[in-house]
Write a protein that holds these residues in place. Structure first.
Motif, PDB file in Angstrom:
ATOM      1  N   VAL A 249      16.212 -14.109 -23.373  1.00 49.93           N
ATOM      2  CA  VAL A 249      15.854 -13.722 -24.869  1.00 49.93           C
ATOM      3  C   VAL A 249      16.707 -14.481 -25.806  1.00 49.93           C
ATOM      4  O   VAL A 249      17.638 -14.981 -25.546  1.00 49.93           O
TER       5      VAL A 249
ATOM      6  N   GLU B 124      17.242 -15.797 -32.464  1.00 50.66           N
ATOM      7  CA  GLU B 124      15.923 -15.077 -32.922  1.00 50.66           C
ATOM      8  C   GLU B 124      16.624 -13.748 -32.872  1.00 50.66           C
ATOM      9  O   GLU B 124      16.403 -12.868 -33.915  1.00 50.66           O
ATOM     10  N   VAL B 125      17.018 -12.980 -31.902  1.00 49.79           N
ATOM     11  CA  VAL B 125      17.378 -11.700 -31.644  1.00 49.79           C
ATOM     12  C   VAL B 125      18.914 -11.646 -31.458  1.00 49.79           C
ATOM     13  O   VAL B 125      19.650 -11.532 -30.782  1.00 49.79           O
TER      14      VAL B 125
ATOM     15  N   TYR C  29      16.864  -2.012 -24.735  1.00 48.93           N
ATOM     16  CA  TYR C  29      16.679  -2.688 -26.036  1.00 48.93           C
ATOM     17  C   TYR C  29      15.462  -2.484 -26.919  1.00 48.93           C
ATOM     18  O   TYR C  29      15.503  -2.469 -28.093  1.00 48.93           O
ATOM     19  N   ASN C  30      14.496  -1.766 -26.319  1.00 49.83           N
ATOM     20  CA  ASN C  30      13.236  -1.536 -26.961  1.00 49.83           C
ATOM     21  C   ASN C  30      12.907  -0.134 -26.691  1.00 49.83           C
ATOM     22  O   ASN C  30      11.887   0.339 -26.036  1.00 49.83           O
TER      23      ASN C  30
ATOM     24  N   ILE D 210       6.239  -3.417 -24.222  1.00 44.84           N
ATOM     25  CA  ILE D 210       7.366  -4.140 -23.472  1.00 44.84           C
ATOM     26  C   ILE D 210       7.948  -3.163 -22.489  1.00 44.84           C
ATOM     27  O   ILE D 210       8.268  -3.724 -21.316  1.00 44.84           O
TER      28      ILE D 210
HETATM   29  C1  LIG Z   1      12.812  -9.033 -22.698  1.00 43.94           C
HETATM   30  O1  LIG Z   1      12.444  -9.261 -24.006  1.00 43.94           O
HETATM   31  C2  LIG Z   1      12.966  -8.277 -24.825  1.00 43.94           C
HETATM   32  O2  LIG Z   1      13.630  -7.215 -24.531  1.00 43.94           O
HETATM   33  N1  LIG Z   1      12.723  -8.664 -26.126  1.00 43.94           N
HETATM   34  C3  LIG Z   1      13.358  -7.774 -27.311  1.00 43.94           C
HETATM   35  C4  LIG Z   1      13.146  -8.852 -28.340  1.00 43.94           C
HETATM   36  C5  LIG Z   1      12.940  -8.118 -29.605  1.00 43.94           C
HETATM   37  C6  LIG Z   1      11.507  -8.685 -30.008  1.00 43.94           C
HETATM   38  O3  LIG Z   1      10.944  -8.963 -28.564  1.00 43.94           O
HETATM   39  C7  LIG Z   1      11.871  -9.637 -27.840  1.00 43.94           C
HETATM   40  C8  LIG Z   1      12.024 -11.038 -28.670  1.00 43.94           C
HETATM   41  C9  LIG Z   1      12.003 -10.811 -30.215  1.00 43.94           C
HETATM   42  N2  LIG Z   1      12.043 -12.078 -30.914  1.00 43.94           N
HETATM   43  C10 LIG Z   1      11.919 -12.314 -32.179  1.00 43.94           C
HETATM   44  C11 LIG Z   1      11.927 -11.001 -32.870  1.00 43.94           C
HETATM   45  N3  LIG Z   1      11.710 -10.048 -32.336  1.00 43.94           N
HETATM   46  C12 LIG Z   1      11.624  -9.894 -30.787  1.00 43.94           C
HETATM   47  C13 LIG Z   1      11.732  -9.777 -26.460  1.00 43.94           C
END
Ligand SMILES: COC(=O)N1C[C@@H]2C[C@@H]3O[C@]2(Cc2nccnc23)C1
Length: 130
Positions: A35, A39-40, A85-86, A96
């Motif tokens: 990840v 960005e995150v 996380y989701n 996801i």
């Molecule tokens: C295994 O991947 C994940 O758990 N995620 C969670 C993140 C939240 C969302 O999706 C992901 C990447 C991402 N990047 C920018 C904005 N928002 C997001 C992928």
């Protein structure tokens, strides 16, 4: 010992093939790379041990897995991280989480189909000694 090292080499060849098959499935695209922490920005506040398929391929090459169970533990970690996380009832979070459960089930199924169970038991005995 030399015979053990031949077994572990065969395990690495097998695990690279499993990893390649999972990473080439477009359904699992989100799990192929770490990840993006730029960005995150809150990801590490929530997920203490990130994992992804590219990292797992590197771990195979670095002899980090001494049996398929250790490999599946990292697959289960990828899945648990995504569920954690989701968690929301939004369609993107639901999607996801579904993909994560599908990755976990496909990985376990591939290993159960393609791996000789006695070979895995021999690898688990080697793993205990290391
Ligand atoms: C295994 O991947 C994940 O758990 N995620 C969670 C993140 C939240 C969302 O999706 C992901 C990447 C991402 N990047 C920018 C904005 N928002 C997001 C992928």
């Amino acid at each position: 010992k030399r015979k053990e090292d031949y077994k572990l080499r065969e395990l690495r060849i097998f695990l690279r093939d499993i990893c390649r098959k999972l990473a080439s499935n477009r359904r699992f695209y989100k799990f192929t790379k770490p990840v993006d922490l730029e960005e995150v920005t809150d990801y590490l506040d929530i997920i203490k041990q990130p994992m992804d398929l590219e990292t797992m391929m590197t771990k195979v090459d670095m002899h980090k897995y001494n049996c398929a169970k250790e490999f599946l533990d990292d697959i289960d970690l990828i899945c648990a991280n995504a569920l954690e996380y989701n968690p929301d009832r939004t369609s993107s979070d639901k999607q996801i989480r579904h993909e994560a459960c599908s990755l976990r089930d496909h990985a376990h199924a591939l290993i159960d189909v393609e791996m000789d169970s006695d070979f895995e038991l021999e690898c688990q005995d080697i793993a205990k000694k290391r």
